[in-house]
Design a protein around this motif. Structure first.
Motif, PDB file in Angstrom:
ATOM      1  N   GLU A  94       0.871  -1.069  -0.087  1.00 55.47           N
ATOM      2  CA  GLU A  94      -0.030  -0.156   0.097  1.00 55.47           C
ATOM      3  C   GLU A  94       0.832   1.129   0.171  1.00 55.47           C
ATOM      4  O   GLU A  94       2.070   1.204   0.532  1.00 55.47           O
ATOM      5  CB  GLU A  94      -0.934   0.031   1.195  1.00 55.47           C
ATOM      6  N   THR A  95       0.318   2.228  -0.656  1.00 48.79           N
ATOM      7  CA  THR A  95       1.182   3.801  -0.757  1.00 48.79           C
ATOM      8  C   THR A  95       1.638   4.121   0.830  1.00 48.79           C
ATOM      9  O   THR A  95       0.724   3.991   1.595  1.00 48.79           O
ATOM     10  CB  THR A  95       0.367   4.715  -1.258  1.00 48.79           C
ATOM     11  N   GLY A  96       2.974   4.408   0.908  1.00 47.09           N
ATOM     12  CA  GLY A  96       3.279   4.995   2.145  1.00 47.09           C
ATOM     13  C   GLY A  96       3.816   3.989   2.933  1.00 47.09           C
ATOM     14  O   GLY A  96       4.282   4.148   3.947  1.00 47.09           O
ATOM     15  N   LYS A  97       3.543   2.499   2.628  1.00 47.34           N
ATOM     16  CA  LYS A  97       3.870   1.360   3.774  1.00 47.34           C
ATOM     17  C   LYS A  97       5.015   0.692   3.316  1.00 47.34           C
ATOM     18  O   LYS A  97       5.432   0.475   2.149  1.00 47.34           O
ATOM     19  CB  LYS A  97       2.622   0.410   3.640  1.00 47.34           C
ATOM     20  N   ASP A  98       5.710   0.446   4.202  1.00 48.93           N
ATOM     21  CA  ASP A  98       7.221  -0.406   4.323  1.00 48.93           C
ATOM     22  C   ASP A  98       7.056  -1.837   4.006  1.00 48.93           C
ATOM     23  O   ASP A  98       7.770  -2.341   3.440  1.00 48.93           O
ATOM     24  CB  ASP A  98       7.881  -0.056   5.627  1.00 48.93           C
ATOM     25  N   TYR A  99       5.711  -2.427   4.486  1.00 57.31           N
ATOM     26  CA  TYR A  99       5.953  -3.618   4.584  1.00 57.31           C
ATOM     27  C   TYR A  99       4.660  -4.379   3.615  1.00 57.31           C
ATOM     28  O   TYR A  99       3.607  -3.781   3.275  1.00 57.31           O
ATOM     29  CB  TYR A  99       5.660  -4.377   6.028  1.00 57.31           C
ATOM     30  N   PRO A 100       4.900  -5.661   3.350  1.00 57.42           N
ATOM     31  CA  PRO A 100       3.809  -6.236   2.383  1.00 57.42           C
ATOM     32  C   PRO A 100       2.556  -6.818   3.097  1.00 57.42           C
ATOM     33  O   PRO A 100       2.411  -6.972   4.386  1.00 57.42           O
ATOM     34  CB  PRO A 100       4.408  -7.700   1.858  1.00 57.42           C
ATOM     35  N   ILE A 101       1.563  -6.905   2.286  1.00 63.24           N
ATOM     36  CA  ILE A 101       0.209  -7.506   2.692  1.00 63.24           C
ATOM     37  C   ILE A 101       0.191  -8.882   1.976  1.00 63.24           C
ATOM     38  O   ILE A 101       0.138  -8.951   0.691  1.00 63.24           O
ATOM     39  CB  ILE A 101      -0.843  -6.635   2.511  1.00 63.24           C
ATOM     40  N   TYR A 102       0.109 -10.054   2.844  1.00 61.12           N
ATOM     41  CA  TYR A 102      -0.193 -11.227   2.156  1.00 61.12           C
ATOM     42  C   TYR A 102      -1.585 -11.398   2.039  1.00 61.12           C
ATOM     43  O   TYR A 102      -2.337 -11.365   3.254  1.00 61.12           O
ATOM     44  CB  TYR A 102       0.586 -12.380   3.075  1.00 61.12           C
ATOM     45  N   ALA A 103      -2.233 -12.123   0.763  1.00 59.54           N
ATOM     46  CA  ALA A 103      -3.643 -12.042   0.734  1.00 59.54           C
ATOM     47  C   ALA A 103      -3.947 -13.106  -0.081  1.00 59.54           C
ATOM     48  O   ALA A 103      -3.006 -13.858  -0.922  1.00 59.54           O
ATOM     49  CB  ALA A 103      -4.208 -10.861   0.384  1.00 59.54           C
ATOM     50  N   ARG A 104      -5.211 -13.624  -0.192  1.00 59.21           N
ATOM     51  CA  ARG A 104      -5.589 -14.592  -1.107  1.00 59.21           C
ATOM     52  C   ARG A 104      -7.267 -14.498  -1.561  1.00 59.21           C
ATOM     53  O   ARG A 104      -7.705 -13.934  -0.718  1.00 59.21           O
ATOM     54  CB  ARG A 104      -5.487 -16.059  -0.608  1.00 59.21           C
ATOM     55  N   LYS A 105      -7.407 -15.058  -2.588  1.00 56.71           N
ATOM     56  CA  LYS A 105      -8.899 -14.892  -2.930  1.00 56.71           C
ATOM     57  C   LYS A 105      -9.449 -16.353  -3.341  1.00 56.71           C
ATOM     58  O   LYS A 105      -8.469 -17.272  -3.893  1.00 56.71           O
ATOM     59  CB  LYS A 105      -9.199 -14.148  -4.110  1.00 56.71           C
ATOM     60  N   LYS A 106     -10.632 -16.722  -2.873  1.00 53.18           N
ATOM     61  CA  LYS A 106     -11.053 -18.184  -3.235  1.00 53.18           C
ATOM     62  C   LYS A 106     -11.625 -18.315  -4.500  1.00 53.18           C
ATOM     63  O   LYS A 106     -12.429 -17.795  -5.061  1.00 53.18           O
ATOM     64  CB  LYS A 106     -12.103 -18.676  -2.099  1.00 53.18           C
ATOM     65  N   GLU A 107     -10.961 -19.572  -5.404  1.00 51.40           N
ATOM     66  CA  GLU A 107     -11.355 -19.748  -6.625  1.00 51.40           C
ATOM     67  C   GLU A 107     -11.182 -18.562  -7.830  1.00 51.40           C
ATOM     68  O   GLU A 107     -10.761 -19.293  -8.704  1.00 51.40           O
ATOM     69  CB  GLU A 107     -12.780 -20.488  -6.695  1.00 51.40           C
TER      70      GLU A 107
END
Length: 688
Positions: A94-107
């Protein structure tokens, strides 16, 4: 210009006699090894203070460089999703953020997003934070992960319930951070590190709900030259325990449906026998150097007959092609090769009706297969970039031969046009007649008149190849007239396995002389001159910088040594230091006089002498577990004591970080800005 009237720190000297092979070495700075000694902290802080004073005039420029490099990065970026076990997985920023976001979506990618981890929230309150080993259970309900908030690479494994969002109270300390689920969704295998040496030496089995103090030890690696690890095959059929040294490998397999079973030995270790295994249907496929296959070959064996006498050739050994990796699909075998220094991706149908290579058309590119978790697909995902071309992630249909670029790296700079930059590969002649390749990139319009600043980079150890790849940060140098050169010296595997063998153990000096000979060639060919020549390397590449500084200081105006491994003899004689014993097959064992004498003849710290040195920037991390902070600290003190010039010597210790530097994506850019400001200041380009 850089200020020289500020008085640099002087470390106290306490003579320590080190006696081996009936020879005494005196180390005046041995005392710096005690990280709990207030005098050590005081010295590091004095050096940091000196660095701050000496670079005060560049602070605004460093900020400008940081802002410039940050502005090229797409802040709200995301990886290309890949599908595994019913879910699409991706990482986004995300803008301005240093670290990642781990995400998923089903199917489908149209489904609602499920956030596995928002590392920005997890990292709050920590000066360093690293999340690794994200590993979802087969039923998609749990995820294991590892966290390090010190930067010693000692990870604590935890488990999150993805249905409730709760992190379980379980904490498993002093691990590698990675883990492997059995197929019962409740048994987790993980690797524990030795508390002192940080060697990965034990594999444990944890059952959900049990006290981790009662976890079962399923494998212990007692040979101090080996590291152990555990993983699951792409087929999800087997849990594999691996144990590897520089020259040998050994594996044990277990049916992932039977986690309480006994691990079965695949092929016992034999000195010099390297192999790795992949499972597909009724066979294991083995990448190995068996039968003197120096550049490796591909073999296979039945899942019921594992030992090496049953192995059969699939792809024979070739003298001019290094076999680097394989990717198995239901209908295709994909082989990653290297010939004449260049990556190639070979696609072969199992039924032998097709065998072809993906086409690439220059000499300064890097390509490699990406995340390909499924067997039953015609789509191969791979990545491509070059010194002038941003990274692309490409899905290639192996059946129709159609390509789809899923993502091209964004360079948020309206002035950037890849056609404004030129890359080429040239060959320098080493003093023994060997041809050494150099990859170059520079902005159009430079003249070869000896006036160009050149930054020459190399690593040259462990068979690690520095491939020519694109960098948005590097544009800040190229746009200011720098030529960037990668010297593909011996000690890496750029020209095959023998390239590595010729740059290790008692051939190690080839690594150093190759680098110096490349520099001399660039000067002779008018790419640069000693007044504008710069060198940079980190870790074992920092060792390279140390030797180059001792042997050829007159060729450079400035040198950057990052987390440098420079106290070779003392480190390799101390088997309590992390990584030492596992490295005897790389450098030699100095307990044997032949290797002791050889490494003492090049060890940078042991060979600092009263002579003129160029301008030097040395960086380290106080919590570094790979190259301990005291190596560059001692080296800096000895250089200060003996050097006869008035050039600057800067030493910066990041008191919050380890071997990899800062953990946030933007914090890391500040370290690059520090390096670049050092170079550009020496070139008088600080306001350009």
């Amino acid at each position: 210009m850089l200020k020289t009237q500020i008085i640099p720190p002087r470390a106290k000297k306490i003579a320590k006699e080190l006696n081996i092979h009936n020879e005494i070495r005196v180390d005046d700075y041995f005392w710096m090894k005690d990280r709990d000694d207030p005098e050590v902290i005081k010295y590091l802080e004095e050096e940091n203070g000196y660095n701050e004073q000496m670079t005060a005039h560049t602070k605004q420029f460093q900020q400008e460089l940081f802002d410039e490099m940050k502005s090229r990065i797409k802040e709200d970026d995301a990886s290309v999703p890949y599908k595994h076990n019913g879910y699409w997985y991706y990482v986004r920023f995300e803008t301005g953020k240093d670290y990642p976001i781990y995400a998923r979506k089903k199917e489908t990618l149209e489904s609602p997003e499920e956030i596995l981890f928002n590392v920005n929230e997890m990292a709050e309150g920590h000066s360093y934070y690293k999340l690794t080993g994200v590993n979802v259970s087969p039923d998609n309900k749990l995820v294991a992960f590892g966290v390090d908030n010190v930067s010693r690479r000692k990870y604590t494994i935890q488990i999150k319930n993805l249905e409730t969002g709760a992190i379980l109270p379980l904490k498993i300390e002093t691990t590698t951070g990675s883990s492997t689920w059995a197929n019962d969704n409740k048994t987790l295998f993980y690797t524990r590190k030795d508390e002192e040496t940080l060697r990965s030496n034990q594999i444990f089995q944890h059952v959900l709900g049990d006290d981790p103090e009662k976890d079962m030890l399923v494998y212990q690696e007692d040979d101090e030259t080996y590291n152990a690890y555990v993983y699951k095959t792409k087929s999800d059929k087997y849990v594999i325990i691996g144990s590897s040294s520089t020259l040998s490998d050994e594996y044990r397999i277990l049916d992932a449906d039977e986690p309480r079973g006994e691990f079965q030995l695949f092929q016992e270790r034999c000195r010099g026998l390297e192999y790795s295994i992949s499972h597909f249907e009724d066979h294991f496929y083995i990448l190995t150097n068996k039968d003197e296959a120096v550049n490796f070959k591909l073999m296979k064996t039945s899942i019921n007959k594992l030992a090496k006498e049953n192995w059969e050739d699939v792809l024979p050994h070739r003298e001019d092609v290094l076999l680097e990796d394989i990717e198995i699909f239901k209908e295709y075998l994909v082989v990653s090769e290297r010939s004449n220094g260049l990556n190639h991706i070979r696609i072969m149908r199992w039924d032998e009706t097709e065998d072809y290579y993906l086409p690439f058309d220059n000499e300064t590119y890097t390509t490699g297969t990406g995340t390909n978790p499924d067997f039953d697909t015609h789509i191969l995902r791979y990545g491509y970039n070059s010194l002038t071309t941003p990274t692309s992630i490409i899905d290639f249909n192996m059946k129709t031969k159609e390509s789809e670029v899923k993502k091209e790296q964004s360079v948020l700079d309206k002035t950037f046009r890849k056609e404004n930059y030129i890359s080429e590969r040239i060959w320098a002649t080493a003093k023994d007649g060997t041809q050494i390749p150099i990859s170059l990139v520079y902005k159009k319009g430079i003249q070869r008149d000896g006036s160009n600043p050149v930054l020459q980079y190399a690593y040259g150890s462990y068979g690690h190849t520095v491939d020519p790849s694109f960098s948005t940060t590097r544009l800040s140098l190229l746009n200011r007239g720098f030529v960037f050169a990668i010297a593909h010296i011996r000690g890496g595997e750029y020209l095959g396995r023998n390239w590595y063998e010729d740059g290790k153990m008692l051939q190690k000096k080839n690594t150093f002389t190759d680098f110096i000979d490349c520099t001399q060639y660039l000067i002779d060919q008018k790419w640069s001159s000693p007044q504008h020549m710069y060198a940079m390397g980190g870790s074992a590449g920092g060792l390279l910088m140390g030797v180059v500084l001792n042997e050829a200081p007159h060729l450079y105006n400035g040198v950057i040594a990052a987390v440098p491994f420079v106290d070779v003899v003392s480190t390799m004689l101390d088997d309590s230091i992390p990584l030492t014993t596992g490295e005897y097959d790389e450098w030699g064992n100095p307990n044997e006089k032949e290797y002791y004498d050889y490494m003492k003849s090049y060890s940078p710290y042991d060979n600092v002498k009263a002579q003129d040195y160029p301008n030097i920037l040395i960086t380290t991390g106080f919590h570094d577990s790979q190259v301990q902070y005291w190596e560059p600290s001692k080296w800096t003190a000895k250089l200060r004591e003996l050097k006869t010039d008035k050039n600057i010597l800067l030493f910066h210790t990041n008191m919050d970080a380890g071997h990899g530097g800062a953990s946030g994506r933007f914090e890391a850019l500040k370290e690059v800005a520090e390096d670049y400001a050092f170079l550009l200041d020496l070139e008088g380009k600080i306001h350009n």
